[in-house]
Each structure stands twice: as structure tokens, then as C-alpha cells.
Scaffold this motif. Structure first.
Motif, PDB file in Angstrom:
ATOM      1  N   UNK A  89       0.840  -1.201   0.000  1.00  0.00           N
ATOM      2  CA  UNK A  89       0.000   0.000   0.000  1.00  0.00           C
ATOM      3  C   UNK A  89       0.873   1.248   0.000  1.00  0.00           C
ATOM      4  N   UNK A  90       1.953   1.216   0.750  1.00  0.00           N
ATOM      5  CA  UNK A  90       2.871   2.361   0.783  1.00  0.00           C
ATOM      6  C   UNK A  90       3.525   2.613  -0.561  1.00  0.00           C
ATOM      7  N   UNK A 105      -7.182  -0.695  -9.340  1.00  0.00           N
ATOM      8  CA  UNK A 105      -7.278  -1.193  -7.969  1.00  0.00           C
ATOM      9  C   UNK A 105      -6.086  -0.739  -7.131  1.00  0.00           C
ATOM     10  N   UNK A 106      -4.901  -0.738  -7.747  1.00  0.00           N
ATOM     11  CA  UNK A 106      -3.707  -0.288  -7.048  1.00  0.00           C
ATOM     12  C   UNK A 106      -3.759   1.212  -6.779  1.00  0.00           C
ATOM     13  N   UNK A 107      -4.357   1.968  -7.706  1.00  0.00           N
ATOM     14  CA  UNK A 107      -4.535   3.410  -7.491  1.00  0.00           C
ATOM     15  C   UNK A 107      -5.435   3.641  -6.282  1.00  0.00           C
ATOM     16  N   UNK A 108      -6.511   2.893  -6.208  1.00  0.00           N
ATOM     17  CA  UNK A 108      -7.442   3.042  -5.086  1.00  0.00           C
ATOM     18  C   UNK A 108      -6.771   2.681  -3.770  1.00  0.00           C
ATOM     19  N   UNK A 109      -5.958   1.625  -3.784  1.00  0.00           N
ATOM     20  CA  UNK A 109      -5.218   1.230  -2.582  1.00  0.00           C
ATOM     21  C   UNK A 109      -4.284   2.350  -2.138  1.00  0.00           C
ATOM     22  N   UNK A 110      -3.515   2.893  -3.059  1.00  0.00           N
ATOM     23  CA  UNK A 110      -2.592   3.979  -2.734  1.00  0.00           C
ATOM     24  C   UNK A 110      -3.310   5.249  -2.347  1.00  0.00           C
ATOM     25  N   UNK A 111      -4.427   5.538  -3.012  1.00  0.00           N
ATOM     26  CA  UNK A 111      -5.194   6.746  -2.698  1.00  0.00           C
ATOM     27  C   UNK A 111      -5.775   6.666  -1.297  1.00  0.00           C
ATOM     28  N   UNK A 112      -6.195   5.488  -0.884  1.00  0.00           N
ATOM     29  CA  UNK A 112      -6.702   5.323   0.484  1.00  0.00           C
ATOM     30  C   UNK A 112      -5.644   5.674   1.511  1.00  0.00           C
ATOM     31  N   UNK A 113      -4.433   5.223   1.260  1.00  0.00           N
ATOM     32  CA  UNK A 113      -3.304   5.525   2.149  1.00  0.00           C
ATOM     33  C   UNK A 113      -3.088   7.034   2.225  1.00  0.00           C
ATOM     34  N   UNK A 114      -3.063   7.676   1.035  1.00  0.00           N
ATOM     35  CA  UNK A 114      -2.799   9.118   0.983  1.00  0.00           C
ATOM     36  C   UNK A 114      -3.945   9.929   1.578  1.00  0.00           C
TER      37      UNK A 114
END
Length: 101
Positions: A44-45, A76-85
Motif C-alpha cells: 500500500x505504501x 485497484x492499485x490506485x485506489x489502494x494507494x489513494x486510500x493511504x494518501x
């Protein structure tokens, strides 16, 4: 002579069928090997870094699809990273697009 032609025709048909089966098996194998998204803190990071860098280089608000294309990662990876940010307060929503905060 007629028997010989029938035997040749059957052999040709059998080879064509086996070739089709081989092609089908190959296609199934390729489609079955989809990428698996691993969800853990490290991944995620990294995806958050990809999203952040894509937004920073664009300098404007982008959609999820635009970020995915710019960062060369899946939606899906964008959404994962966006959640973190989002959790860190580094990005914000701007009219349905994501922008650096």
C-alpha cells in the motif's frame, strides 16, 4: 481407394481438433494467470508513492483512470494507494478527481 481417402480425412480432422484444443488450453492458461493484488502495509505504501508521484508530475487533478495510466499501475492499485494518501491527508477530492492537498 475410398477407404484411404476416408482415413486421411479422419486423420486431418483429428489433427485439426487437437490443434484447436492446444490453442484453447494455451488461452485458458494465459487468462488464468492474472495479477494478484497483495494488500499489506508495504505494498500500500509503494502504491501510495506511485499515486503521489503521478499527481505531482501532472500538477493537476486526475481521475483514477488517468493516475493508473500515468503511474502504469491498475485502477485497484490506485485506489489502494489513494486510500493511504487520504488517511495521511496528502490528497483531496476535487469534483470527482484526486488532487494533492
Amino acid at each position: 481407394m475410398a477407404e484411404n481417402k476416408a482415413t486421411k480425412a479422419a486423420a486431418t480432422k483429428k489433427r485439426a481438433t487437437s490443434q484447436k484444443e492446444t490453442v484453447k488450453q494455451t488461452v485458458v492458461s494465459k487468462t488464468a494467470a492474472k495479477a494478484v493484488l497483495v494488500i499489506n502495509a508495504e505494498n500500500a505504501g509503494f502504491k501510495a508513492g506511485d499515486v503521489y508521484n503521478a499527481l505531482a508530475s501532472a500538477g493537476k487533478a486526475l481521475t483514477v483512470a488517468e493516475i493508473a495510466k500515468a503511474a502504469k499501475i491498475s485502477k485497484e492499485e490506485v485506489i489502494l494507494g489513494a486510500g493511504w494518501l487520504l488517511k495521511e491527508g496528502k490528497i483531496a477530492d476535487s469534483e470527482g478527481k484526486i488532487v494533492l492537498a
